[in-house]
Scaffold this motif. Sequence first.
Motif, PDB file in Angstrom:
ATOM      1  N   ARG A  98      -5.203 -15.223 -29.736  1.00 23.58           N
ATOM      2  CA  ARG A  98      -5.351 -14.893 -28.324  1.00 23.58           C
ATOM      3  C   ARG A  98      -4.157 -14.063 -27.886  1.00 23.58           C
ATOM      4  O   ARG A  98      -3.108 -14.581 -27.572  1.00 23.58           O
ATOM      5  CB  ARG A  98      -5.461 -16.157 -27.481  1.00 23.58           C
ATOM      6  N   THR A  99      -4.346 -12.758 -27.876  1.00 22.16           N
ATOM      7  CA  THR A  99      -3.244 -11.859 -27.541  1.00 22.16           C
ATOM      8  C   THR A  99      -3.612 -11.051 -26.312  1.00 22.16           C
ATOM      9  O   THR A  99      -4.700 -10.498 -26.234  1.00 22.16           O
ATOM     10  CB  THR A  99      -2.942 -10.911 -28.708  1.00 22.16           C
ATOM     11  N   ARG A 100      -2.704 -10.979 -25.363  1.00 18.13           N
ATOM     12  CA  ARG A 100      -2.937 -10.243 -24.125  1.00 18.13           C
ATOM     13  C   ARG A 100      -2.165  -8.937 -24.139  1.00 18.13           C
ATOM     14  O   ARG A 100      -0.987  -8.905 -24.471  1.00 18.13           O
ATOM     15  CB  ARG A 100      -2.471 -11.068 -22.923  1.00 18.13           C
ATOM     16  N   ILE A 101      -2.824  -7.843 -23.752  1.00 16.14           N
ATOM     17  CA  ILE A 101      -2.132  -6.578 -23.584  1.00 16.14           C
ATOM     18  C   ILE A 101      -1.566  -6.536 -22.181  1.00 16.14           C
ATOM     19  O   ILE A 101      -2.296  -6.680 -21.208  1.00 16.14           O
ATOM     20  CB  ILE A 101      -3.077  -5.387 -23.803  1.00 16.14           C
ATOM     21  N   LEU A 102      -0.261  -6.342 -22.076  1.00 15.52           N
ATOM     22  CA  LEU A 102       0.369  -6.255 -20.758  1.00 15.52           C
ATOM     23  C   LEU A 102       0.428  -4.824 -20.270  1.00 15.52           C
ATOM     24  O   LEU A 102       0.228  -4.554 -19.102  1.00 15.52           O
ATOM     25  CB  LEU A 102       1.788  -6.832 -20.803  1.00 15.52           C
ATOM     26  N   ALA A 103       0.806  -3.910 -21.146  1.00 17.14           N
ATOM     27  CA  ALA A 103       1.015  -2.555 -20.675  1.00 17.14           C
ATOM     28  C   ALA A 103       0.887  -1.582 -21.810  1.00 17.14           C
ATOM     29  O   ALA A 103       1.088  -1.905 -22.969  1.00 17.14           O
ATOM     30  CB  ALA A 103       2.399  -2.414 -20.043  1.00 17.14           C
ATOM     31  N   LEU A 104       0.538  -0.353 -21.483  1.00 14.51           N
ATOM     32  CA  LEU A 104       0.463   0.729 -22.444  1.00 14.51           C
ATOM     33  C   LEU A 104       1.076   1.953 -21.808  1.00 14.51           C
ATOM     34  O   LEU A 104       0.682   2.352 -20.727  1.00 14.51           O
ATOM     35  CB  LEU A 104      -0.997   1.019 -22.824  1.00 14.51           C
TER      36      LEU A 104
ATOM     37  N   GLN B  62      -0.056   0.203 -12.087  1.00 15.40           N
ATOM     38  CA  GLN B  62      -1.384  -0.306 -12.378  1.00 15.40           C
ATOM     39  C   GLN B  62      -1.710  -1.507 -11.497  1.00 15.40           C
ATOM     40  O   GLN B  62      -0.828  -2.311 -11.170  1.00 15.40           O
ATOM     41  CB  GLN B  62      -1.473  -0.753 -13.848  1.00 15.40           C
ATOM     42  N   THR B  63      -2.988  -1.639 -11.159  1.00 12.27           N
ATOM     43  CA  THR B  63      -3.442  -2.836 -10.446  1.00 12.27           C
ATOM     44  C   THR B  63      -3.661  -3.995 -11.410  1.00 12.27           C
ATOM     45  O   THR B  63      -3.669  -5.150 -10.988  1.00 12.27           O
ATOM     46  CB  THR B  63      -4.767  -2.581  -9.713  1.00 12.27           C
ATOM     47  N   LEU B  64      -3.893  -3.709 -12.690  1.00  9.70           N
ATOM     48  CA  LEU B  64      -4.203  -4.684 -13.745  1.00  9.70           C
ATOM     49  C   LEU B  64      -5.568  -5.335 -13.555  1.00  9.70           C
ATOM     50  O   LEU B  64      -5.926  -6.266 -14.280  1.00  9.70           O
ATOM     51  CB  LEU B  64      -3.131  -5.771 -13.842  1.00  9.70           C
ATOM     52  N   THR B  65      -6.358  -4.837 -12.604  1.00  8.64           N
ATOM     53  CA  THR B  65      -7.662  -5.440 -12.325  1.00  8.64           C
ATOM     54  C   THR B  65      -8.578  -5.405 -13.539  1.00  8.64           C
ATOM     55  O   THR B  65      -9.359  -6.335 -13.767  1.00  8.64           O
ATOM     56  CB  THR B  65      -8.327  -4.717 -11.134  1.00  8.64           C
ATOM     57  N   THR B  66      -8.494  -4.356 -14.339  1.00  9.47           N
ATOM     58  CA  THR B  66      -9.369  -4.213 -15.504  1.00  9.47           C
ATOM     59  C   THR B  66      -8.631  -4.532 -16.805  1.00  9.47           C
ATOM     60  O   THR B  66      -9.062  -4.126 -17.881  1.00  9.47           O
ATOM     61  CB  THR B  66      -9.939  -2.784 -15.569  1.00  9.47           C
ATOM     62  N   SER B  67      -7.525  -5.253 -16.720  1.00 11.36           N
ATOM     63  CA  SER B  67      -6.698  -5.520 -17.901  1.00 11.36           C
ATOM     64  C   SER B  67      -7.238  -6.637 -18.785  1.00 11.36           C
ATOM     65  O   SER B  67      -6.810  -6.796 -19.923  1.00 11.36           O
ATOM     66  CB  SER B  67      -5.277  -5.894 -17.463  1.00 11.36           C
ATOM     67  N   GLY B  68      -8.170  -7.442 -18.267  1.00  6.12           N
ATOM     68  CA  GLY B  68      -8.654  -8.593 -19.008  1.00  6.12           C
ATOM     69  C   GLY B  68      -7.825  -9.840 -18.789  1.00  6.12           C
ATOM     70  O   GLY B  68      -8.142 -10.905 -19.321  1.00  6.12           O
ATOM     71  N   LEU B  69      -6.764  -9.727 -18.010  1.00  3.20           N
ATOM     72  CA  LEU B  69      -5.935 -10.889 -17.680  1.00  3.20           C
ATOM     73  C   LEU B  69      -6.611 -11.731 -16.607  1.00  3.20           C
ATOM     74  O   LEU B  69      -7.390 -11.224 -15.799  1.00  3.20           O
ATOM     75  CB  LEU B  69      -4.567 -10.433 -17.189  1.00  3.20           C
ATOM     76  N   SER B  70      -6.303 -13.009 -16.582  1.00  2.00           N
ATOM     77  CA  SER B  70      -6.831 -13.883 -15.540  1.00  2.00           C
ATOM     78  C   SER B  70      -6.129 -13.573 -14.218  1.00  2.00           C
ATOM     79  O   SER B  70      -5.049 -12.978 -14.205  1.00  2.00           O
ATOM     80  CB  SER B  70      -6.591 -15.347 -15.914  1.00  2.00           C
ATOM     81  N   PRO B  71      -6.721 -13.978 -13.082  1.00  2.47           N
ATOM     82  CA  PRO B  71      -6.046 -13.756 -11.796  1.00  2.47           C
ATOM     83  C   PRO B  71      -4.640 -14.341 -11.764  1.00  2.47           C
ATOM     84  O   PRO B  71      -3.723 -13.749 -11.187  1.00  2.47           O
ATOM     85  CB  PRO B  71      -6.976 -14.442 -10.798  1.00  2.47           C
ATOM     86  N   ALA B  72      -4.441 -15.521 -12.378  1.00  2.00           N
ATOM     87  CA  ALA B  72      -3.101 -16.127 -12.394  1.00  2.00           C
ATOM     88  C   ALA B  72      -2.138 -15.278 -13.199  1.00  2.00           C
ATOM     89  O   ALA B  72      -0.992 -15.055 -12.786  1.00  2.00           O
ATOM     90  CB  ALA B  72      -3.166 -17.537 -12.970  1.00  2.00           C
ATOM     91  N   GLU B  73      -2.583 -14.783 -14.347  1.00  2.00           N
ATOM     92  CA  GLU B  73      -1.718 -13.951 -15.185  1.00  2.00           C
ATOM     93  C   GLU B  73      -1.380 -12.634 -14.498  1.00  2.00           C
ATOM     94  O   GLU B  73      -0.250 -12.142 -14.584  1.00  2.00           O
ATOM     95  CB  GLU B  73      -2.392 -13.689 -16.529  1.00  2.00           C
TER      96      GLU B  73
END
Length: 402
Positions: A2-8, A182-193
């Motif tokens: 389970r790996t989250r992308i934070l930024a590119l 970025q808004t991160l809305t489409t990042s795949g992160l949860s609202p809390a993240e």
Amino acid sequence: MRTRILALVAAVAACAGTALVVVPIAHADSPPFDTDWAICSDASDTNCIVSATANGVDTVPTQNNTVRDYPWVKQIDANLIDFGVWHDLGNGSTTNVVDPSVEYQLVVRTGTFVPREMNAVARDGSYSISRSVTTGYTFTVTFKPTPTHRTDAISCSYDGGCGGSTTAATDDLTGFATGDVQTLTTSGLSPAEISQRYGMATFTNAQNSYVFYNNDFDLLEVRLANPHLEADGVTPVTDGSYDAFLPDAFLIGTMNVPDPASVTKYSFTVTRTASGSTTVAPMSVVHEPGGVRIKLRNISFSRPKYSIKPHKMVPGKPRMAGVKKIVGGAKASFSAPVANGGAKIDFYRLACKKSGGSWHFKNGTKSPITMTGLPYGTVYCQIRAHNSVGYGPYGGLWKSHT
């Protein structure tokens, strides 16, 4: 895994000498995508630039066929705003090679667009966000152009590969600057993240960079491509850089650091993997309002990977929900700490007493914990968590109710 992308952060593929058609921009509250934003015309405008300065002096962020450097801002899509610096050649063309000694500051009003996270190919930077009930969000970014490889030279990305130590940057030590929010809305992160990344910022001279949080191993992973400079026939210099501001909410909620104010560089293990070997790497930690800035330096490899893992710590404070007085005792309800210190909480210790009396203790593994044998009448209780490192601090003192 389970790996989250934070930024590119990707290099802008604009080449020196690219022709640019000069079109006057009539300011509107919602400029079309991929259109340079104008200076705000009044205090109620949104989707515009409040101010743009170069070394503290106002500068107009548009091409005007005068030989000079100038910043720009534009929205690419609903979740991304780009910014950077161009050099006006004075003949209808521009280049992205700019003076690296100039400090720019952009204050940008984005309305309903939430500029949560910022990433830039730049250096010596800062980033902040504010909000107004009338004009929405505003972000302020300060930076200097960073030395980097020419964008019309070899393409370089971490996954796609890039040149090794023989790749030359013929324009080394020239300036280049580009970034995005970025808004991160489409990042795949949860609202809390997503909320934990509000105000996160990265500055690097790498052509391409990825930042992940690896949940399986509880570490921050930084992957860089081409974060060093080299001139033809000259030994590579180790001036690659990576600076990131990590908000307190991210340190607590994602990295399980209970008390960000107490962390130092010794609170983390940092390793660098490059050229098939892994070594311990230096990192500095600087406390700033609302979080910490981490800095990696002397990055001489073309594609290094850094792993930043917090040491295990005592857990944070449990969150008491209430203390109810019962016959002969009290029942305390609570929630687990937001940060467990990187180690599983094995039990909680409840401490209760009457005002001016002695403490009584009771351990439990979950909420609620019921304590008996207490004095008659009102009591005061607090609770703390325990893990393999030890006891965390007590939370606040709560008064019992019936």
